[in-house]
Design a protein around this motif. Structure first.
Motif, PDB file in Angstrom:
ATOM      1  N   PHE A   1       0.987  -1.254  -0.044  1.00 36.51           N
ATOM      2  CA  PHE A   1      -0.024  -0.080   0.045  1.00 36.51           C
ATOM      3  C   PHE A   1       0.849   1.176  -0.094  1.00 36.51           C
TER       4      PHE A   1
ATOM      5  N   ASP B   1      -3.977   5.483   0.425  1.00 33.27           N
ATOM      6  CA  ASP B   1      -4.572   4.310   0.261  1.00 33.27           C
ATOM      7  C   ASP B   1      -5.655   4.137   1.540  1.00 33.27           C
TER       8      ASP B   1
ATOM      9  N   VAL C   1      -7.421   1.601   3.973  1.00 32.18           N
ATOM     10  CA  VAL C   1      -7.191   0.323   4.633  1.00 32.18           C
ATOM     11  C   VAL C   1      -8.160   0.364   5.870  1.00 32.18           C
TER      12      VAL C   1
ATOM     13  N   VAL D   1      -6.439  -3.531   0.828  1.00 28.12           N
ATOM     14  CA  VAL D   1      -6.458  -2.083   0.466  1.00 28.12           C
ATOM     15  C   VAL D   1      -7.943  -1.898  -0.125  1.00 28.12           C
TER      16      VAL D   1
END
Length: 834
Positions: free
Chosen positions: A96, A100, A102, A148
């Motif tokens: 990642f 991003d 998460v 992700v």
């Protein structure tokens, strides 16, 4: 097959809510095997979506470690309002980047397995939570990196439990080979609808536009193995488009890893409709696509980056450069969809199941697609599946569906099946409600109508759907009615057992032999009945040995074991090797089973009708065409016959123990064996015994040849015995033993004979010479040395004399002993040792 409950229930036309246990019970009622019902989680506490704001690489450690600043939105401790907050979290994953989205488990959260998240100091930093992978959340087995989320489908601070569907339940089913239609959500939803007596939503019921020309030039050279081949082209695909989260989630729960949008769409439609598909990068295809057999020497690098040498029996999809896909199994690397692919050619086909099965076993390359092709795929569904996949790529990757569609081949029609309307009632012994038979057949997709037969009785005429090739005769329709009406509605009254003779004499003997060997310490095994053609060389058999004359299986379960065994030893020795490799050192195994002996001339198998009992002549012809299949019994021994312990050292198993095993078999069969020295591979020439009943040779026993032991990786001094059980005469009535109530007279005798004289023959001679008074003879010592002379040996026997009707005197016993010694002296020149 793993299926999420929510995916199943959204295809049911009902407002009722069914629990996972109700759905599992419904599957069982209609005859499907449920292996597991697995609820996700449980996940408790704060698990939210976070945005990675900053990543600091910690380079002072041997493995990749990153200190991430993650933005989450949570309640403020003072005024309880929602606001952004940065949390520093240590993470070892590298898949990642900054920006991003998460999944973050905050302190106080508890993940599946009881894993509690707390704030802790590690790698020199305070880690205030954990960035989670799919496996840590219980979504699947993927653990190569953290999860992700696609941007636009979630925001920082969203509840991850609700977003990810962590309250989902997954049902795992074992789909049998005859139910390929159930290897899809479409098929399983239909089964649920039948179980609950409700309607269902069919994703294949979509409008497929008429094609405007071909999508791509295709030539099918092998129409017997390629039943239908359809392609559709989508251009202008945005290669950066992410896979929607709902689609990724369903793939993960089904056990399939997300790769890219194009590949994920083909996998999703395969799970949904049961039609495997493959996505090609169109510019990578050179010239016309050709479906053909592979040519000798051709190679293909498959998607797993393995170069495979193709067999002329393989079906491939090729272009001007050669094979680009192993049909029905796996695509080729040269035409795979890459990260910059914008022009995609979708392919859906139907293949000969037997052909796909052979390719999978030959290359040891099972796949989700091949599992379905092996069970036969509906030839009618390919255009609908392509249309569904094309629309998903259009909606989520801005692709443009081209108007052309190439369609080579066609739908394989199913033959009509006629059945008396009362046949299900007759078979089950249950009177089903009027109309139940037609209604149940219509539920599974049949077009059913009732007509009057030639005899005036009502018949059901059923036209099975294309996805049910297993419905070929009335018994198949009966099974469908019975399972959907419920097997539990069939009464469980057992039919009365007619009086009979019980077990046959050969069956009683077989059980007695197995029981006797088990009581002697042997363990029964049922080894694999097929052998490799190379095993005969390992056993050291001459090229003209009859045991090399075998029958080859046309479609073996394992490609390297394609012959029916003519002896039990190869498979039994293989079982011994597996036991030794798992830590067993003292092993004694036995097996009673058939061997297959081909006849000198091959007799063709006659075709027999199945609408009634075959005639006596037809049965005789079938039996005449079959190879001989006599029953043998065999044992193998390795290690110590008597274990070592505080009482002393163990005793190594020797050739005599193998001979004793044969004697145990003969005693259980009510017979006596004669043992004499012999030579026969794979036994050691000097430690091999031939076993005889009278003058009939029935087997061999002894220690295996050292070269055979080395070739097969067996323990040293491995011993074996094989006996032709069916060759032993049947003893129907055995006399009951009549032990004498009078005391025995025990005498010992030591005889000096030539070393070449077999011990067993000396014992037999003594027994015959001793007459009826000699009850038992036992060899207890063998001695060689200067005292007995060169080339001689001393055999010491213990003799037991007893009379059945009186107390035997010493003089009578001595006379019987002298007669026994005289017989040995006369035949072998035996002399009493002084």
């Amino acid at each position: 097959m793993r299926v999420p409950v929510s995916w199943l229930t959204e295809n049911l036309e009902t407002k009722d809510k069914f629990t996972p246990d109700q759905i599992a019970d419904a599957f069982v009622r209609v005859g499907l095997e449920v292996e597991d019902v697995t609820p996700l989680g449980p996940v408790t506490g704060p698990v939210v979506v976070g945005r990675v704001a900053e990543i600091e690489e910690l380079k002072e450690f041997k493995k990749p470690i990153r200190y991430c600043m993650v933005e989450v939105i949570e309640a403020d401790d003072h005024d309880e309002t929602m606001g952004p907050r940065m949390r520093g979290i240590i993470c070892g994953a590298t898949n990642f980047t900054e920006g991003d989205l998460v999944v973050v488990a905050l302190p106080g959260a508890v993940l599946p397995g009881g894993f509690e998240i707390t704030k802790r100091r590690t790698y020199g930093h305070d880690s205030d939570g954990m960035i989670c992978s799919a496996r840590e959340l219980g979504l699947g087995d993927e653990h190569s990196g953290i999860l992700v989320l696609p941007s636009g489908e979630a925001g920082a601070g969203d509840d991850a439990v609700e977003l990810l569907g962590l309250d989902e339940t997954v049902i795992e089913l074992a789909i049998t080979p005859d139910r390929g239609y159930a290897f899809s959500i479409r098929g399983l939803a239909r089964e649920l609808a039948c179980a609950f007596n409700i309607d269902y939503r069919d994703h294949a019921a979509i409008d497929v536009p008429e094609p405007e020309g071909d999508a791509y030039p295709v030539k099918v050279e092998d129409s017997e193995d390629c039943l239908r081949f359809v392609v559709r082209r989508i251009t202008g695909v945005d290669p950066t488009s992410p896979t929607p989260w709902w689609l990724r989630q369903r793939l993960m729960l089904a056990g399939i890893r997300s790769i890219s949008l194009a590949v994920d769409v083909t996998n999703y439609v395969m799970l949904e409709m049961g039609q495997p598909m493959h996505a090609f990068d169109t510019p990578s295809i050179k010239g016309t696509m050709v479906v053909r057999r592979a040519e000798k020497g051709e190679k293909l690098t498959t998607l797993d980056d393995v170069e495979r040498e193709l067999d002329p029996d393989d079906i491939v999809i090729a272009d001007d450069t050669g094979p680009i896909s192993l049909a029905g199994v796996m695509g080729g690397a040269s035409t795979e969809v890459r990260s910059d692919s914008t022009d995609i050619l979708l392919e859906a086909a139907s293949w000969n199941p037997t052909q796909i099965l052979r390719s999978v076993r030959r290359h040891k390359l099972p796949s989700e697609a091949s599992k379905r092709f092996e069970r036969r795929v509906d030839t009618n569904i390919a255009p609908m599946a392509l249309e569904r996949a094309a629309r998903l790529l259009r909606d989520h990757a801005d692709g443009s569906i081209q108007p052309g569609r190439t369609d080579v081949g066609g739908v394989t029609p199913m033959p009509m099946v006629a059945m008396p309307i009362g046949l299900p009632d007759q078979v089950a012994g249950v009177r089903y409600p009027s109309g139940a038979t037609v209604r149940r057949l219509q539920q599974i997709g049949c077009k059913a109508e009732v007509v009057t037969g030639e005899d005036g009785q009502p018949l059901v005429i059923a036209h099975p759907p294309t996805w049910r090739p297993d419905l070929a005769e009335p018994a198949d329709l009966v099974e469908e009615v019975l399972r959907l009406e419920g097997y539990d509605s069939i009464p469980t009254a057992l039919p009365p057992a007619p009086p009979g003779t019980g077990l046959t004499a050969s069956q009683r003997r077989r059980r007695a032999v197995g029981r006797a060997l088990a009581e002697a310490g042997y363990i029964e095994v049922i080894p694999f009945p097929f052998v490799s053609p190379t095993v005969w060389d390992a056993l050291g058999l001459p090229h003209d040995d009859n045991r090399r004359r075998t029958i080859t299986v046309l479609n073996p379960l394992e490609a390297d074991r394609s012959e029916l065994a003519t002896t039990l030893l190869p498979s039994l020795l293989d079982a011994l090797t597996r036991n030794v490799s798992r830590g067993m050192r003292d092993v004694a195994l036995f097996h009673i089973g058939q061997v297959t002996l081909p006849k000198s001339q091959r007799i063709p198998v006659p075709a027999v009708a199945v609408d009634g009992r075959p005639k006596d002549g037809e049965i005789a012809a079938l039996h005449a065409a079959l190879p001989q299949q006599p029953v043998h019994t065999a044992v193998v021994l390795a290690g110590n016959r008597e274990r070592a312990g505080w009482w002393g050292p163990g005793q190594q198993a020797t050739w005599s123990d193998a001979v004793r095993a044969a004697e145990i078999v003969a005693e259980a069969a009510g017979l006596a064996l004669t043992v004499q020295a012999a030579e026969l591979p794979p036994w050691h020439p000097g430690r091999c015994a031939q076993l005889l009943v009278g003058d009939l040779a029935v087997g061999y026993a002894g220690e295996l040849h050292p070269k055979v032991i080395d070739a097969l990786g067996l323990p040293k001094r491995t011993c074996a015995m094989e006996l032709k059980l069916d060759s032993l005469p049947l003893v129907d009535r055995r006399p009951a033993p009549a032990p004498s109530p009078y005391p025995p007279v025990l005498l010992d005798v030591a005889l000096v004979v030539d070393e070449s004289v077999p011990v067993a023959e000396v014992a037999t001679t003594l027994h015959n010479g001793g007459g009826e008074l000699l009850e038992d003879i036992h060899l207890f010592d063998v001695f060689t040395g200067e005292q007995v002379g060169e080339g001689k040996r001393s055999l010491a026997y213990s003799l037991r004399f007893r009379a059945p009707d009186r107390t035997l005197t010493v003089e009578e016993a001595t006379a019987a002993r002298d007669a026994a010694v005289a017989a040995a002296a006369s035949r072998y020149g035996a002399a009493l040792r002084s």
